[in-house]
Design an enzyme around this catalytic site. Structure first.
Site, PDB file in Angstrom:
ATOM      1  N   HIS A 299       0.829  -1.219   0.000  1.00  0.00           N
ATOM      2  CA  HIS A 299       0.000   0.000   0.000  1.00  0.00           C
ATOM      3  C   HIS A 299       0.859   1.264   0.000  1.00  0.00           C
ATOM      4  CE1 HIS A 299       0.241   0.857   4.399  1.00  0.00           C
ATOM      5  NE2 HIS A 299       0.242  -0.452   4.564  1.00  0.00           N
ATOM      6  N   ASP A 311       6.289   0.846   6.516  1.00  0.00           N
ATOM      7  CA  ASP A 311       4.848   0.557   6.376  1.00  0.00           C
ATOM      8  C   ASP A 311       4.228   1.621   5.497  1.00  0.00           C
ATOM      9  OD1 ASP A 311       2.276  -0.318   6.644  1.00  0.00           O
ATOM     10  OD2 ASP A 311       2.056   0.287   8.728  1.00  0.00           O
ATOM     11  N   GLU A 345      -5.077   1.943   2.819  1.00  0.00           N
ATOM     12  CA  GLU A 345      -5.064   0.675   3.568  1.00  0.00           C
ATOM     13  C   GLU A 345      -5.216   0.941   5.053  1.00  0.00           C
ATOM     14  OE1 GLU A 345      -3.492  -2.495   6.098  1.00  0.00           O
ATOM     15  OE2 GLU A 345      -2.727  -0.475   5.926  1.00  0.00           O
ATOM     16  N   ASP A 373       3.211  -6.456   3.434  1.00  0.00           N
ATOM     17  CA  ASP A 373       2.889  -5.349   4.345  1.00  0.00           C
ATOM     18  C   ASP A 373       3.351  -5.673   5.765  1.00  0.00           C
ATOM     19  OD1 ASP A 373       1.924  -2.984   5.353  1.00  0.00           O
ATOM     20  OD2 ASP A 373      -0.171  -3.625   5.407  1.00  0.00           O
ATOM     21  N   HIS A 443       3.924   2.766  12.603  1.00  0.00           N
ATOM     22  CA  HIS A 443       3.013   3.892  12.869  1.00  0.00           C
ATOM     23  C   HIS A 443       3.612   4.938  13.815  1.00  0.00           C
ATOM     24  CE1 HIS A 443      -0.759   1.230  11.828  1.00  0.00           C
ATOM     25  NE2 HIS A 443       0.161   1.228  10.875  1.00  0.00           N
TER      26      HIS A 443
HETATM   27 ZN   LIG Z   1       0.769  -1.359   6.329  1.00  0.00          ZN
END
Ligand SMILES: [Zn+2]
Ligand SMILES: *[C@@H]1O[C@H](CO)[C@@H](O)[C@H](O)[C@H]1NC(C)=O
Ligand SMILES: *[C@@H]1O[C@H](CO)[C@@H](O)[C@H](O)[C@H]1NC(C)=O
Ligand SMILES: *[C@@H]1O[C@H](CO)[C@@H](O)[C@H](O)[C@H]1NC(C)=O
Ligand SMILES: *[C@@H]1O[C@H](CO)[C@@H](O)[C@H](O)[C@H]1NC(C)=O
Length: 480
Positions: A299, A311, A345, A373, A443
């Site tokens: 993504h 990510d 995503e 991912d 994140h």
């Molecule tokens: Zn991801």
């Protein structure tokens, strides 16, 4: 390599070709190729067919790992993420990222198009949190995706610290009017993420005014980790943010001493109307069955912190790189290789859901769907979901990755974006990498290029390219 062995090798190759009428070119790894070649003559059916790709697999691996394409996926990822930065759903950066990748893949000579999708547009705005009692301390926070903001003056309230949903239930009467701090221990991402996803609504049900949730990570240097959260229908929407492991534990210890904690939370977060975006699709068309496809994917969107390099910049880049490798070698598979760079995503697979609803009518033409991912660290295995018959084929395919030591086929292909296809029986695959550090950076501001390694990305690209190319070129589609 001594010349005697070279001669012996050539002799054995000729002998094999005569025996089997299979054609393949001599490779640079003479002895192992010769041994495998002698084995091939006794293999039958699918094992023999797949073994026929031993040489082409080596050429792909050589180009990616030792040849002209060495470090290319890393260099591409660095250029992309250093130029564009983060790419959160609905942002101008995501638009620029899509344009960048569209142009780059066109320039690379691939067949590229965009498919429109409507995606959420949540904006973080300014945010801050401060512990006021029993002493003043600023808390590192990151609001969670889809959270509402606080009133302009913020929320100042006493804190209730709990370690679990159970404890929250037992202490429900203490929660009214408070900011609930969840200090749940990290068990695994899959289990512990429930606190991030549902913490706000669970706390709101017992009268809390906001929630601060310990970041979902096994390791922290005072790093808050954001992510998506879900408000339950019919439950009051209260502001929700993640705090660091350190601050969650600090407040827990203070609460255990019976001291009162007061926190001031300010969040400007808001959700704007959905905006237009795109899934970015690049193809090498199959020469024999152009309508049948093998999908490679990652993504393109990320969170609005760090660089979104791990990510999922890495997954997106190896999915492009795989097509570049195949194209550079002049290989033409029977079926179409389709790289899809999903949008939104992180908001719950929004781009992929829309892709599935638009294309599910052609479900029977989807041979294999692949997604990376989980980071592009050193690859250790291929994860696969499919029938026993399909697994037999894939077990042969991963043997082709012996030169990069990835010969294990594990259960459970996974990925938010490919899961709709796997649910309806399309075989799915994902890359298992040495990902023990993945959730350290996930994140957070720590998700930058510094997490990526060029050699590991070469190995991931090679594995991705070999699996996709061979499956797309076999006589038959994978059995369902
Ligand atoms: Zn991801
Ligand atoms: C040849 O096949 C045997 C039996 O399947 C296996 O143990 C051996 O590792 C194979 N050798 C090579 C070089 O593929
Ligand atoms: C690839 O990257 C590694 C690590 O940064 C570096 O040592 C090596 O020289 C690079 N190789 C090429 C061919 O660019
Ligand atoms: C489905 O496949 C057909 C060819 O079999 C193609 O013409 C059509 O564009 C495909 N539709 C979608 C939505 O992918
Ligand atoms: C594969 O493993 C062997 C033996 O441990 C090692 O020598 C080789 O460098 C590895 N190859 C790669 C590409 O990692």
């Amino acid at each position: 390599m001594a010349w005697v062995w070279r001669l012996l090798f050539i002799f054995m190759m000729l002998w094999t070709v005569c025996q089997s009428h299979l054609h393949f070119a001599p490779s640079s790894r003479e002895t192992s190729a010769a041994a495998a070649a002698s084995n091939k003559t006794v293999k039958t059916g699918i094992a023999a067919e797949v073994a026929g790709y031993t040489d082409v697999a080596k050429r792909i691996i050589d180009l990616a790992v030792f040849g002209a394409a060495r470090n290319r996926s890393y260099t591409r990822l660095a250029d992309f993420t250093d130029t564009i930065g983060t790419r959160v759903s609905g942002s101008n950066n995501l638009d620029m990222g899509i344009k960048y990748m569209y142009n780059a893949m066109v320039k690379d000579g691939l067949d590229v198009h965009l498919e429109p999708v409507k995606i959420p547009h949540w904006v973080r705005g300014k945010e801050s949190a401060q512990m006021l009692l029993p002493r003043t301390k600023s808390l590192a926070v990151l609001g969670l995706g889809s959270s509402v903001g606080t009133p302009p003056e913020g929320i100042k309230a006493e804190v209730l610290v709990v370690q679990s949903f159970e404890e929250l239930k037992q202490r429900a009467s203490e929660a009214t009017g408070k900011i609930v701090v969840f200090n749940q221990p990290f068990v695994s991402y899959g289990k512990t993420v429930a606190y991030r996803a549902f913490g706000a609504s669970e706390a709101a049900k017992v009268g809390a005014v906001a929630t601060l949730i310990r970041s979902i990570t096994p390791f922290s240097i005072n790093s808050p980790h954001t992510g998506w959260q879900n408000y339950q229908d019919g439950v009051r929407r209260i502001p929700t943010a993640c705090i660091t492991v350190e601050d969650a534990e600090l407040m827990w210890r203070i609460a255990q001493r019976g001291q009162q904690i007061v926190v001031q939370l300010n969040m400007e977060a808001k959700t704007l109307p959905d905006v237009g975006s795109f899934n970015t699709v690049a193809e090498i068309r199959g020469w024999q069955h152009p309508n049948q496809v093998v999908v490679l994917s990652g993504h393109l969107d990320s969170w609005d912190v760090g660089q979104g390099a791990m990510d999922d910049g890495g997954g997106a880049m190896i999915s492009w790189e795989a097509l570049s490798l195949i194209k550079d070698l002049g290989l033409h598979p029977r079926r179409t290789l389709r790289t899809i760079l999903w949008t939104a995503e992180e908001q719950g697979g929004v781009g992929a859901q829309q892709y599935f609803s638009l294309h599910k009518g052609n479900m029977s033409n989807f041979d294999l769907v692949m997604e990376s991912d989980l980071g592009t660290f050193t690859p250790v295995a291929l994860q696969f979901t499919g029938s026993d018959a399909a697994r037999k084929v894939m077990e042969e395919v991963v043997k082709l990755l012996a030169p990069i030591n990835v010969t294990k086929l594990e259960d459970n292909g996974e990925g938010t974006d490919i899961s709709p296809w796997m649910k309806v029986g399309v075989p799915g695959a994902s890359l298992h990498t040495a990902d023990s550090r993945y959730f350290w950076f996930h994140h957070s501001e720590g998700d930058t290029m510094s997490v990526q390694d060029p050699g590991d990305m070469d190995l991931c690209s090679a594995a991705w390219a070999v699996v996709a190319y061979v499956v797309a070129d076999l006589q038959d589609m994978l059995p369902r």
